[in-house]
Design a protein around this motif. Structure first.
Motif, mmCIF file in Angstrom:
data_model
loop_
_atom_site.group_PDB
_atom_site.id
_atom_site.type_symbol
_atom_site.label_atom_id
_atom_site.label_comp_id
_atom_site.label_asym_id
_atom_site.label_seq_id
_atom_site.Cartn_x
_atom_site.Cartn_y
_atom_site.Cartn_z
ATOM 1 N N VAL A 27 0.831 -1.208 0.000
ATOM 2 C CA VAL A 27 0.000 0.000 0.000
ATOM 3 C C VAL A 27 0.867 1.259 0.000
ATOM 4 N N PHE A 28 1.899 1.289 0.837
ATOM 5 C CA PHE A 28 2.703 2.502 0.975
ATOM 6 C C PHE A 28 3.969 2.475 0.126
ATOM 7 N N GLN A 29 4.023 1.565 -0.810
ATOM 8 C CA GLN A 29 5.213 1.484 -1.649
ATOM 9 C C GLN A 29 5.443 2.750 -2.470
ATOM 10 N N PRO A 30 4.424 3.371 -3.131
ATOM 11 C CA PRO A 30 4.672 4.632 -3.855
ATOM 12 C C PRO A 30 5.181 5.741 -2.942
ATOM 13 N N LEU A 31 4.623 5.833 -1.729
ATOM 14 C CA LEU A 31 5.064 6.862 -0.798
ATOM 15 C C LEU A 31 6.498 6.641 -0.364
ATOM 16 N N LYS A 32 6.837 5.362 -0.063
ATOM 17 C CA LYS A 32 8.197 5.053 0.367
ATOM 18 C C LYS A 32 9.196 5.267 -0.767
ATOM 19 N N ALA A 33 8.769 4.970 -2.001
ATOM 20 C CA ALA A 33 9.658 5.176 -3.141
ATOM 21 C C ALA A 33 9.992 6.656 -3.309
ATOM 22 N N PHE A 34 9.007 7.531 -3.088
ATOM 23 C CA PHE A 34 9.274 8.964 -3.190
ATOM 24 C C PHE A 34 10.233 9.423 -2.088
ATOM 25 N N VAL A 35 10.010 8.954 -0.873
ATOM 26 C CA VAL A 35 10.854 9.368 0.245
ATOM 27 C C VAL A 35 12.290 8.925 0.029
ATOM 28 N N ASP A 36 12.507 7.747 -0.563
ATOM 29 C CA ASP A 36 13.852 7.225 -0.749
ATOM 30 C C ASP A 36 14.522 7.715 -2.016
ATOM 31 N N ASP A 37 13.801 8.462 -2.865
ATOM 32 C CA ASP A 37 14.356 8.922 -4.136
ATOM 33 C C ASP A 37 15.374 10.038 -3.867
ATOM 34 N N GLU A 38 16.609 9.872 -4.378
ATOM 35 C CA GLU A 38 17.670 10.844 -4.140
ATOM 36 C C GLU A 38 17.441 12.149 -4.903
ATOM 37 N N ARG A 39 16.612 12.112 -5.921
ATOM 38 C CA ARG A 39 16.352 13.340 -6.659
ATOM 39 C C ARG A 39 15.632 14.376 -5.818
ATOM 40 N N TYR A 40 14.975 13.915 -4.769
ATOM 41 C CA TYR A 40 14.224 14.829 -3.924
ATOM 42 C C TYR A 40 14.876 14.950 -2.548
ATOM 43 N N ALA A 41 16.228 14.946 -2.570
ATOM 44 C CA ALA A 41 16.958 15.070 -1.307
ATOM 45 C C ALA A 41 16.814 16.455 -0.693
ATOM 46 N N HIS A 42 16.387 17.463 -1.493
ATOM 47 C CA HIS A 42 16.198 18.806 -0.954
ATOM 48 C C HIS A 42 15.022 18.880 0.019
ATOM 49 N N VAL A 43 14.106 17.924 -0.099
ATOM 50 C CA VAL A 43 12.929 17.951 0.765
ATOM 51 C C VAL A 43 13.372 17.706 2.202
ATOM 52 N N THR A 44 13.000 18.589 3.091
ATOM 53 C CA THR A 44 13.425 18.493 4.486
ATOM 54 C C THR A 44 12.675 17.374 5.209
ATOM 55 N N LYS A 45 13.220 16.974 6.358
ATOM 56 C CA LYS A 45 12.579 15.948 7.171
ATOM 57 C C LYS A 45 11.198 16.394 7.632
ATOM 58 N N GLU A 46 11.077 17.668 7.984
ATOM 59 C CA GLU A 46 9.775 18.164 8.431
ATOM 60 C C GLU A 46 8.747 18.075 7.307
ATOM 61 N N MET A 47 9.183 18.446 6.087
ATOM 62 C CA MET A 47 8.254 18.384 4.966
ATOM 63 C C MET A 47 7.888 16.942 4.642
ATOM 64 N N GLN A 48 8.873 16.021 4.726
ATOM 65 C CA GLN A 48 8.570 14.609 4.486
ATOM 66 C C GLN A 48 7.576 14.078 5.510
ATOM 67 N N ALA A 49 7.787 14.446 6.783
ATOM 68 C CA ALA A 49 6.867 13.988 7.825
ATOM 69 C C ALA A 49 5.470 14.527 7.589
ATOM 70 N N GLU A 50 5.391 15.791 7.191
ATOM 71 C CA GLU A 50 4.066 16.374 6.917
ATOM 72 C C GLU A 50 3.405 15.689 5.734
ATOM 73 N N LEU A 51 4.193 15.404 4.693
ATOM 74 C CA LEU A 51 3.652 14.738 3.514
ATOM 75 C C LEU A 51 3.182 13.322 3.861
ATOM 76 N N ILE A 52 3.991 12.575 4.620
ATOM 77 C CA ILE A 52 3.620 11.205 4.990
ATOM 78 C C ILE A 52 2.352 11.209 5.829
ATOM 79 N N THR A 53 2.270 12.139 6.768
ATOM 80 C CA THR A 53 1.073 12.203 7.617
ATOM 81 C C THR A 53 -0.163 12.523 6.794
#
Length: 768
Positions: free
Chosen positions: A636-662
């Motif tokens: 179920v969460f494979q697309p979300l996890k793939a985005f989080v692990d993608d190095e192209r989006y390393a600029h995304v901060t931890k706070e933004m990732q947490a907000e997006l995941i939530t």
């Protein structure tokens, strides 16, 4: 007949019976009147009946007013009758005592006529005497005025003769004293070096005598101009105008020669006498022009029009920095002594403005002729350098002003205004505006965010993800860089800054609107949003938030530092404007986040829909109660996890990732809750329908065993058990992503929908 009349006087008049009298007879107070009825008003000299009635009618009915006035009239008649009756005898005898009235009038008229005649004679004599006195005073005033005019004309003639005599004396003086060595003409001045002290002293004495004589002539010329101004319309003065003009011209020529010679020798005593002479005849412009042509013009023109040796054919450079610096040196060495003399306190020479009318005027004139390209804004970089050099030069000249008032007066002069007008800052700003705005437009143009490219590693050190964001930041900084910014048009650069922010916000808004509509037909300029991947919008959000933070902190402080010295209200307006401009970008953040959130939610929900196969599995087969979760939960969460692990989006901060995941987790869980409830509801409806069919068959006595019993028994329980296992695994997957499932209301609802009765109160599952 008179005694008979007195013996038998007529009877008193009977009193008229009025309403008030009748009322008095019955004991009522006849003098009582309403408060609004004022009897004293009738006795006032300014009584106006119409005004009185119009005032009362506003609050008293007309009938009441008329009745009250009639009552008052009756009262007055009664009082008159009472007065006549009280003194009736005297009233009757009044007519009997008026005997021979006409004779008495005639006897009194004769002396009165005589007195009138005498008074008329006296008046005529007084008027005649007054006319004689006035005529004498007038003739005396005319004679006094004529005497004053005659004295004025005599004084004018005397002063003209005196000026002419002094001018002849001046002309008779030798032009040069004893032989003096040739002067050294370096730097626009002549400095005398004499081996004989005697000759130098005699020469200086002759020029000083000449300057003193010129000062005396100027004083007399000033007095002459005063006389001429008082009687300029008289024929005598008109006839003398030629002599006066000739004397004035001779004085100007001699004074200029003496002043220029003193400037060449730097003879301070002679210079002071000449300046006082110029001040006396109110010809400060002549002294300023003489100083300009004799001292300032030679070195300014030599500096401006000089060509480097050996490169005569090379065009002159239009840069002013070196030229103005060299002019400063000559001003300090060749002009400072005169500027100090003119600006000295109690010197009487404050009427001269050599700073603007001699130095600045000559500099401007020479630059216009020798370096006209220096004022052209067609080359913004050179124009700005020349403009800043010119401001430094003006600041250098202002240092010679002794007070702030003198600085203000210097800035209001015509030469200063003409010098400032040469710099067309409006055209310069237009060129800079086109340069900066065009660079941002080019950065924002393109089919998609990804195709415009990510920020290069060496492109910025701020952590911006996209090149377009880097371009915006560079444009914002360029507005206030030293090689672009000008204090005089700071308001225009502030407006350009706000326009750049608004342009970027509009670009984002149009793109988001086009993406929501699914077409750019009605949203021109939004094609980039349709061609961009959802993941690109989170990079846009990252850059927007970072830009806003930088604008509100360091950028605003840098701008305010450049505006140092402005009023507090101006500083507050600038700070508020930049905050509002950045806030327009910040309002785009939720919409930018929603693009990726919705895209990831859709991908995850597609996997989640595989849960519908659970119903078919337990409806068609007679499986026992499940003991493990379904396979779809792990994906179920494979697309979300793939985005989080993608190095192209390393600029995304931890706070933004947490907000997006939530956010994505909450949306998926809500969809999961709806899906599970639908599945449980369908299973229970199916189970209820099968039970009704079996009950009906049994009642009809149908033979044979019901083969569907084993398949359909406890269908809803099996589905709920399977979903409960899936929901537990779903919660573990959420925990692996850093999301507490118990904090999501939709997960609580989902848990209560599929959990057994004894476990619905507490959400509890073991973590793998």
């Amino acid at each position: 007949m008179a005694p008979a009349a007195e013996a038998n006087p007529p009877s008193p008049l009977p009193l008229p019976m009025s309403h008030r009298s009748v009322v008095s007879m019955f004991g009522d107070d006849g003098d009582s009147a309403p408060l609004w009825f004022k009897k004293d008003a009738f006795s006032s000299p300014a009584f106006d009946p119409e005004a009185y009635i119009s005032d009362l009618r506003r609050f008293v009915p007309f009938e009441t007013l008329r009745a009250e006035l009639r009552g008052h009239l009756g009262g007055l008649k009664n009082e008159l009758v009472e007065l006549i009756n009280r003194d009736y005898t005297d009233f009757v005898n009044l007519s009997t005592k008026l005997v021979d009235v006409d004779g008495a009038v005639l006897r009194m008229r004769m002396p009165l006529n005589e007195l009138r005649g005498r008074l008329v004679m006296v008046r005529d004599n007084v008027n005649a005497t007054l006319l004689k006195l006035q005529d004498g005073l007038k003739r005396r005033a005319d004679m006094s005025a004529s005497r004053e005019i005659l004295e004025l004309l005599l004084d004018t003639s005397h002063v003209v003769s005196k000026v002419e005599k002094l001018l002849l004396e001046l002309q008779s003086m030798p032009e040069e004293g004893p032989q003096v060595p040739q002067a050294d003409k370096s730097d626009g001045f002549r400095r005398v070096y004499s081996n004989g002290n005697l000759g130098e002293e005699q020469g200086a004495s002759l020029e000083e005598t000449r300057s003193r004589l010129l000062e005396r002539i100027a004083s007399e010329m000033n007095r002459l101009k005063f006389y001429v101004a008082r009687a300029q319309d008289l024929p005598f003065i008109q006839n003398m105008k030629a002599r006066i003009s000739s004397a004035d011209e001779s004085l100007d020529a001699a004074l200029r020669r003496c002043f220029v010679g003193a400037l060449e020798r730097r003879d301070e005593t002679v210079i002071v006498h000449c300046l006082r002479a110029y001040a006396a005849i109110d010809n400060s412009a002549g002294a300023e022009e003489a100083f300009r042509s004799a001292v300032v013009a030679p070195f300014v023109q030599r500096i401006v029009f000089s060509q480097p040796s050996g490169v005569a054919a090379t065009p002159r450079s239009d840069r002013l920095e070196e030229v103005l610096e060299e002019i400063k040196v000559h001003v300090q060495t060749d002009c400072q002594f005169l500027l100090d003399k003119a600006a000295a306190a109690n010197s009487g020479l404050l009427v001269f403005d050599f700073l603007s009318n001699s130095i600045l005027k000559e500099v401007l004139s020479s630059l216009q002729k020798g370096k006209p390209g220096a004022f052209s804004p067609g080359k913004p970089t050179e124009f700005l350098a020349n403009y800043k050099s010119s401001l430094k030069f003006l600041g250098f000249l202002e240092e010679y002003c002794r007070s702030q008032t003198a600085v203000g007066a210097f800035r209001t002069t015509v030469a200063y205004a003409d010098f400032i007008k040469q710099w067309n800052l409006q055209i310069y700003f237009t060129l800079r505006f086109q340069e900066i705005a065009q660079s941002l437009d080019q950065a924002l143009a393109g089919p998609s965010v990804a195709q415009r490219g990510l920020a290069k590693a060496g492109e910025n050190s701020l952590g911006l993800a996209l090149s377009s964001s880097c371009t915006l930041w560079e444009c914002l900084q360029r507005c206030w860089q030293d090689d672009v910014y000008i204090d005089a048009i700071s308001d225009k650069f502030l407006r350009l800054t706000l326009q750049l922010l608004a342009r970027h916000a509009t670009w984002l808004s149009v793109g988001l609107a086009a993406r929501r509509a699914g077409s750019a037909t009605n949203h021109l300029g939004g094609e980039w949003a349709l061609a961009s991947a959802p993941e690109d919008f989170v990079l846009l959000r990252h850059d927007v938030e970072l830009l806003v933070r930088m604008i509100k902190s360091s950028y605003t402080e840098e701008v305010l530092a450049l505006l140092n010295g402005s009023a507090e209200d101006v500083t507050a307006v600038v700070r508020e404007s930049l905050s509002m401009g950045s806030q327009s970008l910040l309002t785009m953040v939720p919409a930018l986040s929603d693009v990726l959130t919705e895209a990831l939610t859709e991908k995850c929900v597609e996997v989640l829909k595989q849960a519908k196969g659970i119903i078919a599995t337990y409806r068609m087969t007679n499986r026992p109660l499940p003991s493990r979760h379904s396979p779809y939960v792990t994906s179920v969460f494979q697309p979300l996890k793939a985005f989080v692990d993608d190095e192209r989006y390393a600029h995304v901060t931890k706070e933004m990732q947490a907000e997006l995941i939530t956010s994505v987790s909450e949306k998926i869980t809500a969809q999961y809750d709806v899906l599970a409830r639908d599945m449980v509801s369908v299973a229970r409806q199916t189970e209820a329908s099968l039970q009704l069919l079996r009950r009906g068959a049994r009642q009809r006595g149908a033979g044979g065993a019901d083969t569907s019993d084993n398949i359909s028994d406890n269908l809803s329980d099996k589905i709920c058990a399977q979903l409960f296992l899936d929901v537990q695994e779903y919660g573990r997957r959420l925990a692996a992503l850093g999301v507490a499932a118990a904090d999501i209301p939709a997960y609580i609802s989902l848990w209560q929908c599929v959990a057994p009765q004894d476990r619905q109160e507490v959400v509890r599952y073991t973590l793998s």
